[in-house]
Scaffold this active site. Structure first.
Site, PDB file in Angstrom:
ATOM      1  N   ILE A 159     -16.188 -16.854  20.794  1.00 50.65           N
ATOM      2  CA  ILE A 159     -14.872 -16.203  20.832  1.00 50.65           C
ATOM      3  C   ILE A 159     -15.018 -14.707  20.523  1.00 50.65           C
ATOM      4  O   ILE A 159     -14.442 -13.846  21.205  1.00 50.65           O
ATOM      5  CB  ILE A 159     -13.916 -16.891  19.827  1.00 50.65           C
ATOM      6  N   GLU A 179     -29.305 -16.977  16.902  1.00 48.46           N
ATOM      7  CA  GLU A 179     -29.792 -17.718  15.734  1.00 48.46           C
ATOM      8  C   GLU A 179     -31.260 -18.104  15.899  1.00 48.46           C
ATOM      9  O   GLU A 179     -31.898 -18.553  14.949  1.00 48.46           O
ATOM     10  CB  GLU A 179     -28.906 -18.964  15.512  1.00 48.46           C
ATOM     11  N   HIS A 232     -23.496 -20.706   8.626  1.00 52.08           N
ATOM     12  CA  HIS A 232     -23.731 -19.712   9.689  1.00 52.08           C
ATOM     13  C   HIS A 232     -24.697 -18.617   9.242  1.00 52.08           C
ATOM     14  O   HIS A 232     -24.690 -17.505   9.778  1.00 52.08           O
ATOM     15  CB  HIS A 232     -22.405 -19.060  10.168  1.00 52.08           C
ATOM     16  N   ASN A 248     -32.920 -26.709  17.566  1.00 55.58           N
ATOM     17  CA  ASN A 248     -31.624 -26.846  16.900  1.00 55.58           C
ATOM     18  C   ASN A 248     -31.087 -28.209  17.335  1.00 55.58           C
ATOM     19  O   ASN A 248     -30.511 -28.348  18.414  1.00 55.58           O
ATOM     20  CB  ASN A 248     -30.708 -25.702  17.356  1.00 55.58           C
ATOM     21  N   GLY A 298     -17.261 -23.499  15.545  1.00 53.84           N
ATOM     22  CA  GLY A 298     -17.179 -23.335  14.095  1.00 53.84           C
ATOM     23  C   GLY A 298     -16.930 -21.854  13.842  1.00 53.84           C
ATOM     24  O   GLY A 298     -17.373 -21.016  14.643  1.00 53.84           O
ATOM     25  N   ARG A 321     -33.598 -25.203  12.914  1.00 55.07           N
ATOM     26  CA  ARG A 321     -32.347 -24.871  12.244  1.00 55.07           C
ATOM     27  C   ARG A 321     -31.957 -26.088  11.408  1.00 55.07           C
ATOM     28  O   ARG A 321     -31.800 -27.188  11.948  1.00 55.07           O
ATOM     29  CB  ARG A 321     -31.266 -24.579  13.271  1.00 55.07           C
ATOM     30  N   ARG A 379     -11.497 -27.925  13.551  1.00 56.05           N
ATOM     31  CA  ARG A 379     -11.470 -28.073  12.084  1.00 56.05           C
ATOM     32  C   ARG A 379     -10.313 -27.255  11.515  1.00 56.05           C
ATOM     33  O   ARG A 379     -10.020 -26.158  12.000  1.00 56.05           O
ATOM     34  CB  ARG A 379     -12.779 -27.561  11.469  1.00 56.05           C
TER      35      ARG A 379
HETATM   36  P1  ADP Z   1     -20.552 -23.097  19.037  1.00 59.51           P
HETATM   37  O1  ADP Z   1     -19.961 -22.889  17.683  1.00 59.51           O
HETATM   38  O2  ADP Z   1     -20.360 -24.487  19.563  1.00 59.51           O
HETATM   39  O3  ADP Z   1     -21.956 -22.538  19.216  1.00 59.51           O
HETATM   40  P2  ADP Z   1     -19.723 -20.877  20.722  1.00 59.51           P
HETATM   41  O4  ADP Z   1     -20.234 -19.795  19.855  1.00 59.51           O
HETATM   42  O5  ADP Z   1     -20.385 -21.098  22.046  1.00 59.51           O
HETATM   43  O6  ADP Z   1     -19.599 -22.259  19.969  1.00 59.51           O
HETATM   44  O7  ADP Z   1     -18.171 -20.580  20.977  1.00 59.51           O
HETATM   45  C1  ADP Z   1     -17.348 -21.486  21.648  1.00 59.51           C
HETATM   46  C2  ADP Z   1     -15.949 -20.876  21.752  1.00 59.51           C
HETATM   47  O8  ADP Z   1     -16.032 -19.623  22.452  1.00 59.51           O
HETATM   48  C3  ADP Z   1     -14.962 -21.755  22.511  1.00 59.51           C
HETATM   49  O9  ADP Z   1     -13.701 -21.759  21.862  1.00 59.51           O
HETATM   50  C4  ADP Z   1     -14.822 -21.028  23.819  1.00 59.51           C
HETATM   51  O10 ADP Z   1     -13.544 -21.221  24.382  1.00 59.51           O
HETATM   52  C5  ADP Z   1     -14.973 -19.592  23.413  1.00 59.51           C
HETATM   53  N1  ADP Z   1     -15.320 -18.770  24.576  1.00 59.51           N
HETATM   54  C6  ADP Z   1     -16.492 -18.726  25.246  1.00 59.51           C
HETATM   55  N2  ADP Z   1     -16.401 -17.888  26.303  1.00 59.51           N
HETATM   56  C7  ADP Z   1     -15.130 -17.393  26.294  1.00 59.51           C
HETATM   57  C8  ADP Z   1     -14.399 -16.484  27.126  1.00 59.51           C
HETATM   58  N3  ADP Z   1     -14.976 -15.917  28.196  1.00 59.51           N
HETATM   59  N4  ADP Z   1     -13.125 -16.219  26.791  1.00 59.51           N
HETATM   60  C9  ADP Z   1     -12.540 -16.794  25.733  1.00 59.51           C
HETATM   61  N5  ADP Z   1     -13.166 -17.659  24.917  1.00 59.51           N
HETATM   62  C10 ADP Z   1     -14.439 -17.950  25.196  1.00 59.51           C
END
Ligand code: ADP
Length: 389
Positions: A325, A375, A177, A10, A208, A89, A237
């Site tokens: 999240i 993924e 996604h 990726n 995202g 990817r 975004r």
């Molecule tokens: P990407 O789209 O870059 O792959 P991720 O799926 O890793 O991103 O998600 C990143 C988001 O998840 C960030 O906003 C981060 O703050 C949030 N996040 C990760 N762990 C936690 C947590 N323990 N509590 C709250 N938010 C979290």
């Protein structure tokens, strides 16, 4: 003993994420990422074979080509390991790719031509493909697209109300996604039973963020559109805004197209509204009322867009949270589920707090689940299938 493996890549703007998967059963052997490409790259690796990649000798200015070459050189040094294929990817497959594709020179040209539709991702994804072709020309390569899963959507869900010549020229809602949604569609029957075939919303909430409406585990609508800028509010975004606002930024405030693109792609979302961070963890830790406002707006946008997808589905049988999240923020899940009470979702706060797979109450008409994003597995599976053909 020889062990056959698949490399999943990726490739992003400044990093290459990788996973090595066993050919036989797709078991994970190792995963990691080479970050800070072009500015002192470093490799982090995890899993049984991690010691082969960490550290990885790379020059300060090494970019995709050098990073992938170093990765492949180390792979070739692992005794008994045979690389059977590389799966990538690729963010955009255009209207023509509703499934993964073996990569040859013609496919690569067709995918290059889509770069203007996803300039922040597609060129880097394809740099990964070229890097493998240069370093290991005999390894078959497969492209797996974030747009492909959504090609099952009815025409009405993919069409913008614009002059039809533009629609025919490819200006449609592609959705993104898709690899994450494909994984959820694969595992959902084991989690939700026969309900999995019903009217499902999956919320991929990471940096995202998007929603996908599924029926019979196929995409029928999604919040992302022609680009990955549409739909939900995200880390940085804006998501959907009035297109008239874009015109005002250009005509009224004199901004250039690049200025508007930066504003909407990198300065908006949680970051723009809070003025603090695009990272939800930082906002959750903050006492600043602007952080609260940003989080409330994020949840509101998820609930409002869910309402739209529930209308497209004609009801709701289950709601699924995934990605950073969705998997880790119990507080954000609670806000969103509160907003979905009208649709029959009742949270079990204790289960939600513990981050269990089922987070809704026994009495909830509509169950809510948390399912970890993956993924890589759909890419490894498709690569094995196409290489074996
Ligand atoms: P990407 O789209 O870059 O792959 P991720 O799926 O890793 O991103 O998600 C990143 C988001 O998840 C960030 O906003 C981060 O703050 C949030 N996040 C990760 N762990 C936690 C947590 N323990 N509590 C709250 N938010 C979290």
């Amino acid at each position: 003993m020889t062990r056959d493996a698949i490399l999943v890549l990726n490739a992003g703007s400044s990093s290459v994420k990788f996973a090595l998967t066993a050919w036989e059963d797709l078991a994970p052997l190792c995963h990691g990422q080479i970050g800070h490409l072009g500015s002192g790259p470093r490799c982090e690796a995890f899993g049984a074979l991690a010691s082969h990649f960490d550290p990885l000798p790379l020059s300060r200015d090494a970019r995709h080509e050098a990073a992938v070459a170093a990765l492949l050189a180390r792979l070739q040094d692992i005794p008994g390991l045979r690389l059977r294929g590389a799966g990538h990817r690729v963010v955009h497959g255009g209207a023509q790719h509703g499934a993964p594709a073996r990569i040859d020179a013609r496919t690569l040209d067709a995918l290059e031509a889509l770069s203007p539709l996803a300039p922040a991702h597609q060129p880097h994804n394809l740099a990964g493909v070229r890097a493998v072709a240069a370093a290991a020309p005999h390894v078959p390569q497969v492209a797996c697209f974030d747009t492909a899963f959504h090609r099952t959507q009815p025409r009405v869900a993919q069409t913008f109300p614009i002059p039809r010549a533009l629609t025919e020229a490819g200006m449609i809602r592609y959705g993104f996604h898709g690899l994450s949604y494909e994984h959820i569609a694969d595992v959902l029957p084991a989690i939700a039973g026969p309900r999995a075939e019903g009217r499902i919303i999956v919320a991929h909430l990471g940096n995202g963020a998007s929603l996908c409406a599924m029926r019979e585990r196929r995409s029928v609508a999604s919040t992302m559109g022609f680009t990955a800028l549409d739909g939900l509010m995200m880390g940085a975004r804006s998501g959907a805004i009035d297109p008239g606002l874009v015109l005002h930024l250009i005509r009224g405030l004199g901004m250039s197209a690049d200025d508007v693109s930066n504003l909407l792609n990198t300065e908006s979302g949680l970051l723009g509204v809070s003025g603090i961070s695009n990272d939800l963890r930082e906002l959750e830790a903050s006492a600043d009322p602007r952080a609260e406002e940003a989080m409330a707006l994020f949840a509101y946008r998820v609930v409002r867009e869910s309402g739209s997808l529930i209308a497209a589905l004609g009801g709701l049988d289950a709601f699924v949270f995934t990605a950073g999240i969705g998997e880790h923020s119990a507080a954000m899940r609670a806000r969103i589920c509160a907003g979905l009470a009208f649709a029959g979702v009742t949270l079990d706060p204790a289960r939600n707090g513990r981050g269990e797979m089922l987070i809704s109450a026994e009495s909830s008409a509509v169950p809510a689940y948390v399912v970890p994003a993956d993924e890589e597995t759909p890419i490894a599976r498709a690569t094995r299938r196409l290489v074996a053909e």
